[in-house]
Design a protein around this motif. Sequence first.
Motif, PDB file in Angstrom:
ATOM      1  N   PHE A  25       0.821  -1.212   0.000  1.00 30.95           N
ATOM      2  CA  PHE A  25       0.000   0.000   0.000  1.00 30.95           C
ATOM      3  C   PHE A  25       0.859   1.268   0.000  1.00 30.95           C
ATOM      4  N   GLY A  26       1.931   1.215  -0.737  1.00 29.31           N
ATOM      5  CA  GLY A  26       2.781   2.403  -0.891  1.00 29.31           C
ATOM      6  C   GLY A  26       3.859   2.551   0.155  1.00 29.31           C
ATOM      7  N   LYS A  27       3.814   1.690   1.174  1.00 30.45           N
ATOM      8  CA  LYS A  27       4.803   1.827   2.249  1.00 30.45           C
ATOM      9  C   LYS A  27       6.028   0.949   1.962  1.00 30.45           C
ATOM     10  N   VAL A  28       6.899   0.853   2.942  1.00 27.67           N
ATOM     11  CA  VAL A  28       7.998  -0.097   2.824  1.00 27.67           C
ATOM     12  C   VAL A  28       7.689  -1.285   3.725  1.00 27.67           C
ATOM     13  N   GLY A  29       8.303  -2.421   3.401  1.00 25.29           N
ATOM     14  CA  GLY A  29       7.955  -3.684   4.054  1.00 25.29           C
ATOM     15  C   GLY A  29       7.915  -3.642   5.573  1.00 25.29           C
ATOM     16  N   THR A  30       8.856  -2.910   6.193  1.00 25.69           N
ATOM     17  CA  THR A  30       8.944  -2.920   7.660  1.00 25.69           C
ATOM     18  C   THR A  30       7.783  -2.189   8.335  1.00 25.69           C
TER      19      THR A  30
END
Length: 258
Positions: free
Chosen positions: A244-249
């Motif tokens: 959703f546009g974020k980074v995995g962490t």
Amino acid sequence: MSSNTSSSSYNNLDPAKLPSHVAIIMDGNGRWARKRLLNRIQGHEKGSQTVRTIVRACRNIGIPYLTLYAFSTENWQRPKSEVIALMTLLKKFLDSEQKEMLDNNIRLYAIGQIERLPENVRQALHKVMELTKKNDGMTLNLALSYGGRSEILKMVKEIAIKVKDGGMDPDSITPEIISEHLYTSQMPDPDLLIRTSGEMRISNFLLWQIAYSEIYITDTLWPDFGKNEFLRILKDYQQRERRFGKVGTQLKEMPKVI
Ligand code: IPE
Ligand code: IPE
Ligand code: MG
């Protein structure tokens, strides 16, 4: 539901990561028929058997919403004989599946320009929708005379009227308000969008709602599609990372799609 429903093949799936809503572009009936030197209508007939199979599979797996693209606003432009045959098949499907839906706690819902359907189809549709409206095992949502652009147009007009006549403040229009004015207001956006028969396009399906759907396109023609391939696709879906546009962490937080 038939006896061997909770078969071991479902065990490979993680129940905590099931999609809430699967949407399917059921394509390829005509090509399936042509390959067998049959007429297109026979392809649609075979395709309606696949519908039954996939509805049962979804119900057994525990997917709450299944949306099937059965007839688009553009499909009205097909030869009249094919349109009539599709409407006849739809009526047959509604009559024959009524019992199955009641027996299995399935609610039937429909999205699209229902008013354009022939009277006998509309009656059958309303009857089954009414009979099954309290069922909460799963929602089978049929997209009939459905087009994403006409749905968006309908939403814009409704909101414009509220602004003009109802004193709605344009600044108060949010993505949630837009979603509330779409046919799908009562359901979550699709988590997974499947298209059969290999075309890499959306064909005017759920344009707003698929903003963050995972997409799976298979070359299998819809009449050849079945439970095993469906399960494989669900397994594939469960292995994807939806960012959703974020980074995995960051992924423990709830997504915000605006
Ligand atoms: C999907 O199969 C059914 C409908 C669109 C109603 P098609 O009829 O589009 O089959 P192809 O794409 O011609 O093979
Ligand atoms: C999309 O299939 C519509 C449905 C499955 C009901 P089409 O066969 O109509 O789509 P195009 O024309 O190939 O884009
Ligand atoms: Mg097609």
